[in-house]
Design a protein around this motif. Structure first.
Motif, PDB file in Angstrom:
ATOM      1  N   LEU A 164     -18.349 -13.343 -13.216  1.00  0.00           N
ATOM      2  CA  LEU A 164     -19.433 -12.435 -13.596  1.00  0.00           C
ATOM      3  C   LEU A 164     -20.778 -12.942 -13.088  1.00  0.00           C
ATOM      4  N   VAL A 165     -21.000 -14.254 -13.139  1.00  0.00           N
ATOM      5  CA  VAL A 165     -22.248 -14.820 -12.617  1.00  0.00           C
ATOM      6  C   VAL A 165     -22.353 -14.557 -11.116  1.00  0.00           C
ATOM      7  N   THR A 172     -25.011  -8.715  -6.753  1.00  0.00           N
ATOM      8  CA  THR A 172     -25.591  -7.396  -7.033  1.00  0.00           C
ATOM      9  C   THR A 172     -27.110  -7.433  -6.977  1.00  0.00           C
ATOM     10  N   LEU A 173     -27.708  -8.462  -7.565  1.00  0.00           N
ATOM     11  CA  LEU A 173     -29.168  -8.586  -7.537  1.00  0.00           C
ATOM     12  C   LEU A 173     -29.674  -8.787  -6.107  1.00  0.00           C
ATOM     13  N   ILE A 176     -20.834 -12.202  -9.323  1.00  0.00           N
ATOM     14  CA  ILE A 176     -21.018 -10.771  -9.078  1.00  0.00           C
ATOM     15  C   ILE A 176     -22.454 -10.351  -9.380  1.00  0.00           C
ATOM     16  N   THR A 177     -23.014 -10.888 -10.460  1.00  0.00           N
ATOM     17  CA  THR A 177     -24.386 -10.538 -10.834  1.00  0.00           C
ATOM     18  C   THR A 177     -25.383 -10.979  -9.761  1.00  0.00           C
ATOM     19  N   LEU A 178     -25.209 -12.203  -9.258  1.00  0.00           N
ATOM     20  CA  LEU A 178     -26.101 -12.701  -8.211  1.00  0.00           C
ATOM     21  C   LEU A 178     -25.986 -11.859  -6.945  1.00  0.00           C
ATOM     22  N   ASP A 186     -13.558 -15.560 -16.039  1.00  0.00           N
ATOM     23  CA  ASP A 186     -14.250 -14.280 -16.094  1.00  0.00           C
ATOM     24  C   ASP A 186     -15.765 -14.486 -16.107  1.00  0.00           C
ATOM     25  N   THR A 204     -29.237  -5.426  -4.185  1.00  0.00           N
ATOM     26  CA  THR A 204     -30.211  -4.455  -4.679  1.00  0.00           C
ATOM     27  C   THR A 204     -31.617  -4.797  -4.197  1.00  0.00           C
TER      28      THR A 204
END
Length: 304
Positions: A57-58, A64-65, A60-62, A53, A68
């Motif tokens: 999450l890492v 998303t950033l 997905i975060t990268l 998990d 964006t």
């Protein structure tokens, strides 16, 4: 084998030594109000899931950033004021290849780590202890397959656990309502107010460090047996026998609940598992056989 369907049998089981054999254990696996994240991992399976998990999450975060930032850059760089004459091309082969290949690589990377975790859950090892669990509306039945006994487990404070004959204070307890009378009942059973809706009258007891295989089924509708701190969850489907396994690494009390909507009292189907030392388990097992299966304990008679 003996199954306790009657109220008298259930409250008798509640008051016996076997049901209370492991008092004083640390409560480890339970939900905490206002907290975030996972419960402490008590098995290798749970550690694997929590690591997976975190890793996803890492990623997905990268992503998303990146997306964006890309959107903000495009909005600023190519708005009408800065770019009054937009380009007219319709294809950009390198970009099209990139947005096809990169997601594939990311998914393959995730799969390389997630599939082994999934296979580890599904490949059932040889059991040191096998327990058959059956979901009912709305309680759990447990059968220690190799030991020849079984018992039922109700939420502490449900009607089946109330008896004025065994505990006069039960006359003031309102089922499923947390008040001072329910709190007193929880305390008398060795639990606290925080364990309301989690604690049961009888618990699954297993030895620490041993491979436990749970055979999961149901007698009426679909239920689900889960202990978050163990990283296990399995639907209990009528007419089918599924399996899960775990090997708990730390002694303590762990809670779970039915995780499949199964009817009116779905919220009142908790699970309590007590992980104890091998010596404590052997002592509990002897008492449980005597209580639930009528097998007399071997008693040592001191000689003069």
């Amino acid at each position: 084998m003996t199954r306790f369907f009657s109220l008298a049998g259930l409250v008798a089981a509640l008051s016996t030594t076997a049901a209370q054999a492991q008092d004083g254990l640390e409560v480890i696996g339970k939900p905490v109000d206002g907290a975030t994240g996972f419960q402490p991992a008590a098995t290798e399976l749970a550690r694997d899931l929590q690591w997976l998990d975190g890793m996803i999450l890492v990623i997905i975060t990268l992503i998303t950033l990146f997306v964006t930032g890309l959107m903000v850059w495009v909005a600023i760089r190519y708005n009408q004021k800065r770019n009054p004459n937009p380009a007219s091309f319709t294809h950009h082969t390198p970009i099209e290849i990139a947005w096809t290949v990169v997601p594939i690589v990311i998914l393959v990377f995730i799969g390389a780590f997630s599939l082994p975790v999934l296979f580890k859950q599904q490949e059932i090892p040889e059991a040191d202890l096998t327990i058959k669990v059956t979901g009912y509306q709305w309680y759990w039945g447990y059968e220690y397959v190799d030991e020849g006994f079984e018992f039922d487990s109700y939420m502490l404070g449900s009607p089946a656990t109330l008896s004025e004959a065994d505990r006069p204070g039960d006359a003031d307890v309102t089922p499923f309502v947390l008040d001072e009378h329910m709190e007193a009942k929880l305390v008398d059973a060795g639990y606290s107010r925080d364990e309301f809706l989690l604690a049961t009258d009888t618990s699954v007891v297993v030895p620490v460090g041993k491979t436990v295989v749970m055979q999961v089924t149901a007698a009426d509708v679909i239920h689900a047996w889960t202990i978050p701190a163990f990283g296990v969850k399995q639907d209990a489907v009528p007419g089918r026998l599924a399996e899960l396994w775990f090997s708990a690494e730390k002694e303590g009390i762990y809670f779970g609940q039915c995780s499949e909507l199964c009817g009116f009292y779905h919220a009142y189907m908790p699970i309590t598992v007590k992980v104890v030392s091998e010596e404590a388990y052997a002592e509990w097992l002897a008492e449980a056989k005597e209580e639930y299966a009528g097998v007399p304990r071997a008693r040592v008679v001191a000689s003069n």
